[in-house]
Design a protein around this motif. Sequence first.
Motif, mmCIF file in Angstrom:
data_model
loop_
_atom_site.group_PDB
_atom_site.id
_atom_site.type_symbol
_atom_site.label_atom_id
_atom_site.label_comp_id
_atom_site.label_asym_id
_atom_site.label_seq_id
_atom_site.Cartn_x
_atom_site.Cartn_y
_atom_site.Cartn_z
ATOM 1 N N UNK A 62 -74.949 35.484 -4.438
ATOM 2 C CA UNK A 62 -75.244 36.064 -5.755
ATOM 3 C C UNK A 62 -76.431 35.397 -6.435
ATOM 4 N N UNK A 63 -76.533 34.090 -6.304
ATOM 5 C CA UNK A 63 -77.572 33.367 -7.041
ATOM 6 C C UNK A 63 -78.973 33.584 -6.485
ATOM 7 N N UNK A 64 -79.096 34.197 -5.325
ATOM 8 C CA UNK A 64 -80.419 34.445 -4.760
ATOM 9 C C UNK A 64 -80.725 35.930 -4.645
ATOM 10 N N UNK A 65 -79.782 36.769 -4.960
ATOM 11 C CA UNK A 65 -79.884 38.204 -4.676
ATOM 12 C C UNK A 65 -81.129 38.848 -5.269
ATOM 13 N N UNK A 66 -81.525 38.459 -6.438
ATOM 14 C CA UNK A 66 -82.677 39.092 -7.082
ATOM 15 C C UNK A 66 -83.998 38.435 -6.697
ATOM 16 N N UNK A 67 -83.936 37.354 -5.938
ATOM 17 C CA UNK A 67 -85.143 36.578 -5.634
ATOM 18 C C UNK A 67 -85.467 36.503 -4.143
ATOM 19 N N UNK A 68 -84.474 36.596 -3.297
ATOM 20 C CA UNK A 68 -84.663 36.460 -1.850
ATOM 21 C C UNK A 68 -84.508 37.826 -1.188
ATOM 22 N N UNK A 83 -88.741 34.340 -0.152
ATOM 23 C CA UNK A 83 -88.137 33.687 -1.314
ATOM 24 C C UNK A 83 -89.148 33.679 -2.453
ATOM 25 N N UNK A 84 -88.765 34.264 -3.564
ATOM 26 C CA UNK A 84 -89.616 34.335 -4.749
ATOM 27 C C UNK A 84 -88.977 33.544 -5.890
ATOM 28 N N UNK A 85 -89.794 33.243 -6.891
ATOM 29 C CA UNK A 85 -89.301 32.582 -8.114
ATOM 30 C C UNK A 85 -88.416 31.389 -7.778
#
Length: 122
Positions: A62-68, A83-85
């Motif tokens: 969940x903690x990487x879903x919007x960034x990875x 991997x972004x942000x």
Amino acid sequence: QVQLVESGGGLVQVGGSLRLSCAASGHTFSNFVMGWFRQAPGKEREFAAAISGGGAVTYYLDSVKSRFTISRDNAKNTVYLQMLSLKPEDTAVYYCAATRFASRAPSDYDYWGQGTQVTVSA
């Protein structure tokens, strides 16, 4: 036997990006679900993302879903993790792994790479 070799790790500033690659050899790559895990010092190995053999289905922490973003190129026997942000808490050794069945549990993965270090500096 499946051999996995990761690359692409490094030192990046907060908010930066990296793309990890994992090259596979030894078996029919598309038969395997591929996963990315990470392990920070003093912590247990943690699932980050996985992708089905054909690439149609993906799974994320969940903690990487919007960034990875996990992706794969079966013609090149390679899986990627964009991997972004990036945040300091993303600092870890990142491992790719292969399994026959989709899972978030490290114990379900049969083959592992040697890992690549990702360090995010504040």
